[in-house]
Motif scaffolding. Structure first.
Motif, mmCIF file in Angstrom:
data_model
loop_
_atom_site.group_PDB
_atom_site.id
_atom_site.type_symbol
_atom_site.label_atom_id
_atom_site.label_comp_id
_atom_site.label_asym_id
_atom_site.label_seq_id
_atom_site.Cartn_x
_atom_site.Cartn_y
_atom_site.Cartn_z
ATOM 1 N N UNK A 202 0.817 -1.228 0.000
ATOM 2 C CA UNK A 202 0.000 0.000 0.000
ATOM 3 C C UNK A 202 0.845 1.270 0.000
ATOM 4 N N UNK A 203 1.955 1.266 0.753
ATOM 5 C CA UNK A 203 2.826 2.439 0.774
ATOM 6 C C UNK A 203 3.515 2.633 -0.569
ATOM 7 N N UNK A 204 3.913 1.528 -1.215
ATOM 8 C CA UNK A 204 4.548 1.641 -2.528
ATOM 9 C C UNK A 204 3.572 2.186 -3.571
ATOM 10 N N UNK A 205 2.313 1.762 -3.491
ATOM 11 C CA UNK A 205 1.304 2.288 -4.420
ATOM 12 C C UNK A 205 1.074 3.773 -4.172
ATOM 13 N N UNK A 206 1.022 4.159 -2.891
ATOM 14 C CA UNK A 206 0.843 5.578 -2.553
ATOM 15 C C UNK A 206 2.043 6.394 -3.021
ATOM 16 N N UNK A 207 3.242 5.811 -2.903
ATOM 17 C CA UNK A 207 4.447 6.495 -3.368
ATOM 18 C C UNK A 207 4.410 6.711 -4.882
ATOM 19 N N UNK A 208 4.015 5.686 -5.614
ATOM 20 C CA UNK A 208 3.937 5.811 -7.076
ATOM 21 C C UNK A 208 2.946 6.894 -7.477
ATOM 22 N N UNK A 209 1.807 6.963 -6.783
ATOM 23 C CA UNK A 209 0.807 7.984 -7.086
ATOM 24 C C UNK A 209 1.347 9.376 -6.795
#
Length: 316
Positions: A202-209
């Motif tokens: 979830x943190x990696x997805x938020x980072x990509x966004x």
């Protein structure tokens, strides 16, 4: 508003402060507290006509008593004594004093307060809070940034200083960075100690966004991963302000702050794994005794579950 001038210290004390700054690499906040404590020591000695290298234990006891009379709490007195003790130890190594007059002094015992952590459902609610309703690319970028911030604070247990110290790219000058390909965060913690942490999906997805729209806010050449609306590195106070607003919008208690998410990370991880040593490593605690306070928080949680659910726990 008038600026507060820095205290004027003697050359001998100033050398110790330089030692703390350069060799010990004390954090800025700690250095400020130590400097204030040393200025206070210098003032009390001058008031009593005592040369600091000649001060005896009874002088130090008298000065500590005055701190208590002034209303200083146990934690503040402990920090003050640590600064005084460090000064005399430094002078001892320099052969300026024969002994340390602070060694036998102990601060009053402070009541141990448990860290405040969010319940799991409230932490999840904060992570899943909808983005800000305002339209526009800049508003969307700010919402993506804020979501990434809470995911990293809770998902990695970062201190707020470690979070704002993250850079966009790894490099020799970077205090910290995130390696998305390796799903890891590399941060510079207390005492300038580096540690690496796993980063969840979830943190990696938020980072990509966030990275997809970071360019709308960041100034050209800005190294910081997280930037303000002005395009420069986000400050700890700005993170606290944004987190408070997000928590209110999510219906959480008003007292949510970055360190509460770190406490929540530690408490929830310990409840699930029971692995105190792993939690210590992830938090970057030098001493496991610091981490053990979460076992008390875990027991408090279990006691509440027992009181609420077990038929023999009911009290008339």
């Amino acid at each position: 508003m008038r600026a507060v001038s820095a205290p004027v210290l003697s050359a001998e004390i100033e050398r110790f402060v330089q030692h703390l700054r350069v060799e010990r690499r004390l954090a800025a906040r700690s250095l400020t507290l130590y400097t204030a404590a040393l200025a206070d020591l210098q003032a009390r000695a001058a008031e009593d006509g005592v040369e600091l290298p000649s001060a005896q234990p009874h002088h130090l006891r008298r000065w500590v008593a005055r701190l208590r009379e002034r209303g200083l709490g146990p934690r503040s007195i402990a920090i003050t004594l640590a600064a005084w003790r460090g000064l005399y130890r430094y002078w001892g190594r320099e052969r300026l004093v024969p002994n340390n007059p602070v060694d036998g002094l102990r601060p009053p015992k402070a009541p141990q307060s448990l860290p405040k952590a969010l319940p799991v459902d409230q932490a999840v609610a904060l992570m899943q809070a909808p983005a800000a309703a305002e339209s526009g690319a800049v508003s969307a970028a700010l919402a993506a940034r804020d979501h990434c911030i809470v995911e990293l604070l809770y998902g990695c247990g970062l201190r707020v200083g470690e979070l704002v110290g993250l850079d966009h790219h790894a490099g020799p000058q970077a205090a910290g960075w995130i390696d998305a390909a390796d799903a890891s965060a590399h941060v510079l913690g207390k005492g300038s100690k580096r540690r690496s942490l796993p980063v969840g999906e979830p943190a990696l997805q938020a980072l990509a966004a966030w990275l997809a729209c970071r360019g709308l806010l960041a100034h050209g050449g800005e190294a910081a991963l997280f930037v303000s609306q002005r395009g420069t590195r986000l400050s700890p106070s700005q993170v606290r302000s944004r987190l408070k607003a997000m928590a209110l919008a999510a219906g959480l208690p008003t007292g949510v702050h970055p360190h509460m998410l770190r406490h929540s990370f530690a408490s929830h991880l310990l409840q699930s794994s029971g692995d105190l040593r792993a939690v210590q490593e992830l938090l970057g605690h030098a001493n496991i005794a610091t981490t053990q306070i979460y076992t008390k928080l875990d027991f408090q949680h279990l006691a509440k579950v027992y009181d609420a659910a077990h038929p023999r726990a009911k009290r008339r």
